[in-house]
Design a protein around this motif. Sequence first.
Motif, PDB file in Angstrom:
ATOM      1  N   ASN A 301       0.786  -3.395 -15.668  1.00 31.74           N
ATOM      2  CA  ASN A 301       1.377  -2.067 -15.554  1.00 31.74           C
ATOM      3  C   ASN A 301       0.332  -0.972 -15.444  1.00 31.74           C
ATOM      4  OD1 ASN A 301       2.831   0.482 -16.424  1.00 31.74           O
ATOM      5  ND2 ASN A 301       4.512  -1.004 -16.354  1.00 31.74           N
ATOM      6  N   ALA A 302      -0.772  -1.103 -16.156  1.00 35.22           N
ATOM      7  CA  ALA A 302      -1.771  -0.037 -16.162  1.00 35.22           C
ATOM      8  C   ALA A 302      -2.367   0.204 -14.780  1.00 35.22           C
ATOM      9  CB  ALA A 302      -2.859  -0.350 -17.182  1.00 35.22           C
ATOM     10  N   PRO A 303      -2.877  -0.829 -14.090  1.00 34.10           N
ATOM     11  CA  PRO A 303      -3.397  -0.563 -12.743  1.00 34.10           C
ATOM     12  C   PRO A 303      -2.332  -0.121 -11.766  1.00 34.10           C
ATOM     13  CG  PRO A 303      -3.472  -2.926 -13.256  1.00 34.10           C
ATOM     14  CD  PRO A 303      -3.166  -2.209 -14.522  1.00 34.10           C
ATOM     15  N   VAL A 304      -1.112  -0.647 -11.923  1.00 33.40           N
ATOM     16  CA  VAL A 304      -0.035  -0.215 -11.031  1.00 33.40           C
ATOM     17  C   VAL A 304       0.249   1.264 -11.238  1.00 33.40           C
ATOM     18  CG1 VAL A 304       2.413  -0.441 -10.550  1.00 33.40           C
ATOM     19  CG2 VAL A 304       1.013  -2.483 -10.812  1.00 33.40           C
ATOM     20  N   GLN A 305       0.273   1.675 -12.521  1.00 33.87           N
ATOM     21  CA  GLN A 305       0.514   3.081 -12.815  1.00 33.87           C
ATOM     22  C   GLN A 305      -0.587   3.954 -12.219  1.00 33.87           C
ATOM     23  OE1 GLN A 305       3.051   4.398 -14.146  1.00 33.87           O
ATOM     24  NE2 GLN A 305       2.316   6.506 -14.239  1.00 33.87           N
ATOM     25  N   GLU A 306      -1.842   3.480 -12.314  1.00 35.28           N
ATOM     26  CA  GLU A 306      -2.959   4.243 -11.764  1.00 35.28           C
ATOM     27  C   GLU A 306      -2.804   4.389 -10.259  1.00 35.28           C
ATOM     28  OE1 GLU A 306      -7.835   3.953 -11.436  1.00 35.28           O
ATOM     29  OE2 GLU A 306      -6.709   2.567 -12.704  1.00 35.28           O
ATOM     30  N   THR A 307      -2.383   3.302  -9.604  1.00 38.74           N
ATOM     31  CA  THR A 307      -2.186   3.346  -8.157  1.00 38.74           C
ATOM     32  C   THR A 307      -1.082   4.325  -7.787  1.00 38.74           C
ATOM     33  OG1 THR A 307      -2.899   1.049  -7.987  1.00 38.74           O
ATOM     34  CG2 THR A 307      -1.641   1.947  -6.135  1.00 38.74           C
ATOM     35  N   ARG A 308       0.010   4.320  -8.565  1.00 44.51           N
ATOM     36  CA  ARG A 308       1.118   5.231  -8.263  1.00 44.51           C
ATOM     37  C   ARG A 308       0.685   6.683  -8.409  1.00 44.51           C
ATOM     38  NH1 ARG A 308       5.370   1.606 -11.651  1.00 44.51           N
ATOM     39  NH2 ARG A 308       6.146   0.312  -9.948  1.00 44.51           N
ATOM     40  N   GLN A 309      -0.076   6.973  -9.483  1.00 44.94           N
ATOM     41  CA  GLN A 309      -0.525   8.333  -9.677  1.00 44.94           C
ATOM     42  C   GLN A 309      -1.469   8.754  -8.555  1.00 44.94           C
ATOM     43  OE1 GLN A 309      -2.170   8.410 -13.602  1.00 44.94           O
ATOM     44  NE2 GLN A 309      -0.186   8.475 -14.613  1.00 44.94           N
ATOM     45  N   LYS A 310      -2.325   7.830  -8.099  1.00 47.64           N
ATOM     46  CA  LYS A 310      -3.235   8.127  -7.004  1.00 47.64           C
ATOM     47  C   LYS A 310      -2.461   8.398  -5.734  1.00 47.64           C
ATOM     48  CE  LYS A 310      -7.087   6.194  -4.367  1.00 47.64           C
ATOM     49  NZ  LYS A 310      -7.980   5.044  -4.199  1.00 47.64           N
ATOM     50  N   ARG A 311      -1.426   7.578  -5.467  1.00 42.90           N
ATOM     51  CA  ARG A 311      -0.617   7.773  -4.270  1.00 42.90           C
ATOM     52  C   ARG A 311       0.110   9.109  -4.314  1.00 42.90           C
ATOM     53  NH1 ARG A 311       1.831   3.304  -4.376  1.00 42.90           N
ATOM     54  NH2 ARG A 311       3.775   3.974  -5.339  1.00 42.90           N
ATOM     55  N   ALA A 312       0.598   9.461  -5.508  1.00 42.71           N
ATOM     56  CA  ALA A 312       1.298  10.737  -5.634  1.00 42.71           C
ATOM     57  C   ALA A 312       0.366  11.909  -5.386  1.00 42.71           C
ATOM     58  CB  ALA A 312       1.931  10.845  -7.021  1.00 42.71           C
ATOM     59  N   ALA A 313      -0.914  11.745  -5.763  1.00 42.65           N
ATOM     60  CA  ALA A 313      -1.873  12.833  -5.590  1.00 42.65           C
ATOM     61  C   ALA A 313      -2.267  13.030  -4.133  1.00 42.65           C
ATOM     62  CB  ALA A 313      -3.112  12.567  -6.437  1.00 42.65           C
ATOM     63  N   GLU A 314      -1.975  12.054  -3.263  1.00 43.76           N
ATOM     64  CA  GLU A 314      -2.362  12.165  -1.871  1.00 43.76           C
ATOM     65  C   GLU A 314      -1.453  13.087  -1.085  1.00 43.76           C
ATOM     66  OE1 GLU A 314      -2.359   8.185  -0.508  1.00 43.76           O
ATOM     67  OE2 GLU A 314      -4.278   7.661  -1.388  1.00 43.76           O
ATOM     68  N   ASN A 315      -0.319  13.446  -1.618  1.00 42.53           N
ATOM     69  CA  ASN A 315       0.625  14.305  -0.927  1.00 42.53           C
ATOM     70  C   ASN A 315       0.812  15.582  -1.734  1.00 42.53           C
ATOM     71  OD1 ASN A 315       1.781  12.461   1.329  1.00 42.53           O
ATOM     72  ND2 ASN A 315       1.817  11.199  -0.503  1.00 42.53           N
ATOM     73  N   VAL A 316       0.670  16.714  -1.056  1.00 42.49           N
ATOM     74  CA  VAL A 316       0.792  18.015  -1.698  1.00 42.49           C
ATOM     75  C   VAL A 316       1.829  18.829  -0.934  1.00 42.49           C
ATOM     76  CG1 VAL A 316      -0.407  20.125  -2.369  1.00 42.49           C
ATOM     77  CG2 VAL A 316      -1.617  17.932  -2.439  1.00 42.49           C
ATOM     78  N   ARG A 317       2.751  19.428  -1.661  1.00 44.38           N
ATOM     79  CA  ARG A 317       3.763  20.277  -1.033  1.00 44.38           C
ATOM     80  C   ARG A 317       3.184  21.680  -0.853  1.00 44.38           C
ATOM     81  NH1 ARG A 317       9.121  19.311  -1.241  1.00 44.38           N
ATOM     82  NH2 ARG A 317       8.865  18.012  -3.092  1.00 44.38           N
ATOM     83  N   VAL A 318       3.134  22.155   0.392  1.00 45.16           N
ATOM     84  CA  VAL A 318       2.560  23.458   0.696  1.00 45.16           C
ATOM     85  C   VAL A 318       3.616  24.309   1.401  1.00 45.16           C
ATOM     86  CG1 VAL A 318       0.744  24.693   1.921  1.00 45.16           C
ATOM     87  CG2 VAL A 318       0.263  22.454   0.924  1.00 45.16           C
ATOM     88  N   PRO A 319       3.871  25.540   0.927  1.00 49.11           N
ATOM     89  CA  PRO A 319       4.831  26.409   1.624  1.00 49.11           C
ATOM     90  C   PRO A 319       4.412  26.663   3.056  1.00 49.11           C
ATOM     91  CG  PRO A 319       4.289  27.296  -0.554  1.00 49.11           C
ATOM     92  CD  PRO A 319       3.341  26.159  -0.295  1.00 49.11           C
ATOM     93  N   ALA A 320       5.385  26.738   3.948  1.00 45.23           N
ATOM     94  CA  ALA A 320       5.093  26.898   5.378  1.00 45.23           C
ATOM     95  C   ALA A 320       4.342  28.189   5.654  1.00 45.23           C
ATOM     96  CB  ALA A 320       6.395  26.859   6.178  1.00 45.23           C
ATOM     97  N   GLU A 321       4.654  29.265   4.902  1.00 46.28           N
ATOM     98  CA  GLU A 321       3.987  30.532   5.170  1.00 46.28           C
ATOM     99  C   GLU A 321       2.485  30.464   4.881  1.00 46.28           C
ATOM    100  OE1 GLU A 321       6.238  30.860   1.201  1.00 46.28           O
ATOM    101  OE2 GLU A 321       6.625  30.185   3.261  1.00 46.28           O
ATOM    102  N   ARG A 322       2.080  29.588   3.966  1.00 42.43           N
ATOM    103  CA  ARG A 322       0.651  29.442   3.696  1.00 42.43           C
ATOM    104  C   ARG A 322      -0.056  28.757   4.869  1.00 42.43           C
ATOM    105  NH1 ARG A 322      -0.044  27.903  -2.742  1.00 42.43           N
ATOM    106  NH2 ARG A 322       1.166  29.667  -3.561  1.00 42.43           N
ATOM    107  N   LEU A 323       0.620  27.799   5.481  1.00 42.01           N
ATOM    108  CA  LEU A 323       0.050  27.178   6.677  1.00 42.01           C
ATOM    109  C   LEU A 323      -0.083  28.196   7.805  1.00 42.01           C
ATOM    110  CD1 LEU A 323       1.753  23.663   6.923  1.00 42.01           C
ATOM    111  CD2 LEU A 323      -0.602  24.174   6.318  1.00 42.01           C
TER     112      LEU A 323
END
Length: 702
Positions: A301-323
Amino acid sequence: MTMPDPVEVFRTEAAELLEQIEQGLLDLEHQLDDASLIDAVFRGLHTLKGSGAMFGFDALASFTHHCETAFDRVRKGMAPATPELVHAVLAARDHMRSLVEQPDQEDDETGQRLLTQLQQAVADGGGAPEETAESAPEANSGAPAEAETVSAAPAAEPVTWRIRMTLPENAMANGTNPLALLDELRDLGDCEISVDTGNVPPLYRIEPSELHLSWNVRLTTDKPRDDIEDVFIFVMDDMELSIEQEEPGGAPAQATPAEPQSADPEPIAAAEPAAVAEPAPQASAQSPAQAPAEASAPAVNAPVQETRQKRAAENVRVPAERLDELMDRVGELVIAKSRLSQIAGNSIDVQLRSVSEDVERLASELRDTMMVLRMVPVATLFGRFRRLIHDLGRETSKQIELVTEGEATEVDKTVIERLADPLVHLVRNSVDHGLELPGDRAAAGKGEAGRVTLSARQSGGEVIISIKDDGRGIDRDRVRAKAEASGLVSPGQQLTDQEVMQLIFAPGFSTANAITNLSGRGVGMDVVKKTVEALRGTIDIESTLGKGSEISLRIPLTLAIIDGLLVRVGSGRYVIPLSAVEECLELSSEDDVRSEGRSFISLRNSLVPFLRLRELLSTGTEPDPYQKIVVVSTGVERVGLVVDQIIGDHQTVIKSMSKLHNDVATFSGATILGDGSVALILDVGHLVAAGQQQEAQLRKAG
């Protein structure tokens, strides 16, 4: 730095959930026995209900609860999935979206009507839920109780379960309320809850937003294991969860910390926030009583959890007006880079030239990166039309199949947003005017189900989006007659096939015999034409009577920064989009004089018309001795543009024209050059059309 409004964050996430629910329902309509689709819709409804209650959208949570209950019955085999149920929940989904946008609306007549429709759909399929709107659970408690269903089966014997739950450290920062989960467990039966503070760090290392607690629960309930898992249905992927059935006579599961706690580990109520306020000292050893509970968790579970957190960090929600703001800054950088390059080119300072080259390279790379950030697949656009086709099929009593191709093709997000409405008009037009009723199709030797195909593909610097149907096609004689009756063309006026086709985009033009909810007012296709032209695009139409039609929109990939070819005509400088340029030729003064009156060049055994931009732009200057011809195309048609000089390529930051120049069709925008002067961007589509019209007139005169 301002923190995002939690309510707006919820609205964004709710929009995504509603989209997932809609797509799941549309898939389910074609695969009514697919358990995975039923589970996916149920999970979406369950998540929306719980999140809505957590953020104070009580009306949304209460209404969504009924849809969740209906799908819970389907999921457990107590009722079948039917087209009527799918249609009812789709209609309910629209009301949920309204409740997200306006949570305080008081008129509940629509909600009651939809719930009645939902209950009827479930009843027709084998039994309605016994709860009504008045008996819905209260949604003020942070997370509504799990959907209850009524079964004729005898009550099951109570079973005791031992549950250990450990949420990730960022759970509360992401909006998960652990006390709400414990409340849902408590509602399933009799439970004893203990908190494990063994992983709480020393006070000086504690981050207030992080969660370091675990809980052990001993639950006695007559509900099945699935109901327990449903409590964690939208956080299960990111947590450590153990659910074990206690053997008869077994010891209750208790949370014993790794080190003795300052307080006795008395069972606590799930709603007691004080029970999690006092951290215990950091763990240094593991007590025997804790081992069984932890042993039930997967070892990996520990490495799987680390992988999930890493995957979640790869995507960032950015408002369109900032782009958009970042795109503006990149555009200004490109202009400044052009200025620096011009200064460096006129200087003998080697270091200045080196710095200029570095800045030019970095600016180009930053521009390309920014372009990628703004690009989104057309799948986000095509996905909207599945629901439209579903509704149009029911409204017109036509059987319609929607086929999508090239969904991975990427386009600038601004183009996607502005193409949504035109494509709606085109799809509705294909269904209403193009596709026949099942009986008519059968009589014509076609399958009863008509087909509408949405496709996208990239061609150079353009994306071509096509809407194709296999319907009755366009009757050119009828279009011509309608245009003459409307005064759009004169009787006997000579028109090419494409000119006749383009008449359907004229304001107020319609071939419908009566005004309906779908068509007849003659405004839809006019909107399409204006929007596409505003995007610097063109429209092509192909149609075969009795077989169908295809309308293709040719749109630039981006509206912000393009590669252009800088040319000089007279004393003015102009930009031609490089993606439209095929080749450059030389036109001597002798050839220029010899071509007067016919304006054609022979290019690899084909005649290509050309336009003298010096005459078109009325420069009032004499031509250079050796002019150049820039051959441009829009995919099928080609035309040559005669210029005095080709200066070179230029990264062009597109600036919109003023309102005073909206009617100047020769130009699609302007840009700022390195010396601060302005260069106009030529509209290739308009020039190609003008060249083809000139060619037609010359051929007719010849």
